[in-house]
Design an enzyme around this catalytic site. Sequence first.
Site, PDB file in Angstrom:
ATOM      1  N   GLU A   1       0.739  -1.092  -0.049  1.00  0.00           N
ATOM      2  CA  GLU A   1      -0.090  -0.041  -0.069  1.00  0.00           C
ATOM      3  C   GLU A   1       0.886   1.345   0.027  1.00  0.00           C
ATOM      4  O   GLU A   1       0.469   2.128  -0.619  1.00  0.00           O
ATOM      5  CB  GLU A   1      -1.137  -0.199   1.256  1.00  0.00           C
ATOM      6  CG  GLU A   1      -2.281  -0.875   0.986  1.00  0.00           C
ATOM      7  CD  GLU A   1      -3.006  -0.517  -0.004  1.00  0.00           C
ATOM      8  OE1 GLU A   1      -2.896   0.321  -0.737  1.00  0.00           O
ATOM      9  OE2 GLU A   1      -3.647  -1.660  -0.545  1.00  0.00           O
TER      10      GLU A   1
ATOM     11  N   TYR B   1      -6.918   6.887   3.479  1.00  0.00           N
ATOM     12  CA  TYR B   1      -7.004   5.771   2.652  1.00  0.00           C
ATOM     13  C   TYR B   1      -6.124   4.507   3.006  1.00  0.00           C
ATOM     14  O   TYR B   1      -6.719   3.297   2.688  1.00  0.00           O
ATOM     15  CB  TYR B   1      -6.591   6.296   0.998  1.00  0.00           C
ATOM     16  CG  TYR B   1      -6.425   5.337   0.314  1.00  0.00           C
ATOM     17  CD1 TYR B   1      -7.420   4.407  -0.434  1.00  0.00           C
ATOM     18  CD2 TYR B   1      -5.066   4.708   0.065  1.00  0.00           C
ATOM     19  CE1 TYR B   1      -7.320   3.277  -1.004  1.00  0.00           C
ATOM     20  CE2 TYR B   1      -5.048   3.457  -0.719  1.00  0.00           C
ATOM     21  CZ  TYR B   1      -6.054   2.706  -1.292  1.00  0.00           C
ATOM     22  OH  TYR B   1      -5.932   1.720  -1.893  1.00  0.00           O
TER      23      TYR B   1
ATOM     24  N   ASP C   1      -9.810   4.816  -3.292  1.00  0.00           N
ATOM     25  CA  ASP C   1      -8.582   5.398  -4.291  1.00  0.00           C
ATOM     26  C   ASP C   1      -8.990   5.883  -5.351  1.00  0.00           C
ATOM     27  O   ASP C   1     -10.186   6.245  -5.769  1.00  0.00           O
ATOM     28  CB  ASP C   1      -7.618   4.234  -4.154  1.00  0.00           C
ATOM     29  CG  ASP C   1      -7.944   3.354  -5.387  1.00  0.00           C
ATOM     30  OD1 ASP C   1      -8.937   3.195  -5.840  1.00  0.00           O
ATOM     31  OD2 ASP C   1      -6.887   2.641  -5.866  1.00  0.00           O
TER      32      ASP C   1
ATOM     33  N   CYS D   1     -11.724   0.750 -16.650  1.00  0.00           N
ATOM     34  CA  CYS D   1     -12.192   1.945 -16.861  1.00  0.00           C
ATOM     35  C   CYS D   1     -11.294   3.161 -16.365  1.00  0.00           C
ATOM     36  O   CYS D   1     -11.224   3.870 -15.324  1.00  0.00           O
ATOM     37  CB  CYS D   1     -13.397   2.070 -15.523  1.00  0.00           C
ATOM     38  SG  CYS D   1     -14.457   3.696 -15.741  1.00  0.00           S
TER      39      CYS D   1
ATOM     40  N   CYS E   1     -14.822   0.524 -22.787  1.00  0.00           N
ATOM     41  CA  CYS E   1     -16.266   0.358 -22.557  1.00  0.00           C
ATOM     42  C   CYS E   1     -16.700  -0.858 -23.220  1.00  0.00           C
ATOM     43  O   CYS E   1     -17.614  -1.808 -22.659  1.00  0.00           O
ATOM     44  CB  CYS E   1     -17.337   1.609 -22.673  1.00  0.00           C
ATOM     45  SG  CYS E   1     -16.706   3.097 -22.027  1.00  0.00           S
TER      46      CYS E   1
ATOM     47  N   CYS F   1     -16.402  -3.504 -20.835  1.00  0.00           N
ATOM     48  CA  CYS F   1     -16.605  -3.695 -19.192  1.00  0.00           C
ATOM     49  C   CYS F   1     -17.874  -4.430 -19.110  1.00  0.00           C
ATOM     50  O   CYS F   1     -18.953  -4.631 -19.814  1.00  0.00           O
ATOM     51  CB  CYS F   1     -16.866  -2.165 -19.368  1.00  0.00           C
ATOM     52  SG  CYS F   1     -17.664  -1.771 -17.458  1.00  0.00           S
TER      53      CYS F   1
ATOM     54  N   CYS G   1     -23.990   1.742 -16.958  1.00  0.00           N
ATOM     55  CA  CYS G   1     -23.180   2.874 -16.566  1.00  0.00           C
ATOM     56  C   CYS G   1     -23.782   4.243 -16.971  1.00  0.00           C
ATOM     57  O   CYS G   1     -24.126   4.443 -18.177  1.00  0.00           O
ATOM     58  CB  CYS G   1     -21.857   2.723 -17.437  1.00  0.00           C
ATOM     59  SG  CYS G   1     -20.784   4.078 -17.332  1.00  0.00           S
TER      60      CYS G   1
HETATM   61 FE1  SF4 Z   1     -16.079   2.845 -16.994  1.00  0.00          FE
HETATM   62 FE2  SF4 Z   1     -18.673   2.839 -17.627  1.00  0.00          FE
HETATM   63 FE3  SF4 Z   1     -17.054   2.637 -19.498  1.00  0.00          FE
HETATM   64 FE4  SF4 Z   1     -17.392   0.649 -17.899  1.00  0.00          FE
HETATM   65  S1  SF4 Z   1     -18.970   1.306 -19.388  1.00  0.00           S
HETATM   66  S2  SF4 Z   1     -15.396   1.275 -18.685  1.00  0.00           S
HETATM   67  S3  SF4 Z   1     -17.659   1.931 -15.751  1.00  0.00           S
HETATM   68  S4  SF4 Z   1     -17.204   4.402 -18.458  1.00  0.00           S
END
Ligand code: SF4
Length: 328
Positions: free
Chosen positions: A49, A132, A150, A205, A212, A215, A221
């Site tokens: 950390e 943190y 973070d 992200c 995306c 993702c 999102c």
């Molecule tokens: Fe990030 Fe949304 Fe893209 Fe997923 S869909 S990578 S959460 S911006």
Amino acid sequence: MTTNSIDSKRHRTSRLIEEWFLATGRDLPWRTALPHSTGCSPWGIMVSEFMLQQTPVSRVLPVWEIWMTRWPTPAALAAEPSSEAVRAWGRLGYPRRAQRLHAAAVAIVEQHDGEVPGTREELQALPGVGVYTSAAIAAFAFGRRESVVDTNIRRVHARLFSGKALPSPSFTAAEARLAEELLPEDRAESVTWNAAVMELGALVCTARSPKCQECPVATECAWLAAGSPEPEYVPKGQSWHGTDRQVRGAVMAVLREAGSPVPRELFLAPPADWETGTANLSWSGSEGALGRLDALHRLKAAPEQLERCLGGLLKDGLANESDAGLSL
Ligand code: SF4
């Protein structure tokens, strides 16, 4: 977003993110949240950390492994001078972290019988451990239910739940509330959630180019649904070339390599005939240290900047000065 709608969205997203994490998360040696993790001591997690503050995993990993072999416990580190910690910090940057980690190891030995304490209050009383870091150690080393926030987690929360490209420049009370509302009640689940969202921010992200298409929560999102609006502000770039940080780093590289004190004047200007390699030095530095000195002078920093950086390192206790010159 109301608490109820956050709650139902969290249930949907947490399952998707956790499944993704269990299948894709990097099996890092300090990571304990994956089922096949081999485990890591609280001290190993604490060292990671400290190192991961402002330094990416790829640079931390080899240094962390060397540290844990050399200093597997707080007592092992505390038994050596802090200059050794600074030397072994290598090129991770921000070397005051090494000093603070050493001071924390000393405090753990003196106040906690050599065992890393497990509560946030005890952790925050240690040198170099802030809000943190204490939450991260309490969660990842002791399995406590803590809201760990973070930079990566803040960015995922901002996009996924608030529809913003970036979180606010500084951490807000509203963000803290949202992070707390999103945290699963179950302790084990909360640890996995923290690690999984952090990993999503680190791998998918990302700040500059979120992936995306890859993702696991793209359908949930808020930022994507809003048409990916531009950030509300332009983040400050981390300039490096020509900065005091760069010059201080170059000076520290010389000191780490040097086996003996380096005369101050060698930092302030290259000696005559330096370029031709025939300079008559008043100091017998190793080849490695001479190479680092050469790298420092290739930066062509102004004498005032060099003086300022030397003064800063001395003031911060990262370097010491004697009649013979500067050393760690
Ligand atoms: Fe990030 Fe949304 Fe893209 Fe997923 S869909 S990578 S959460 S911006």
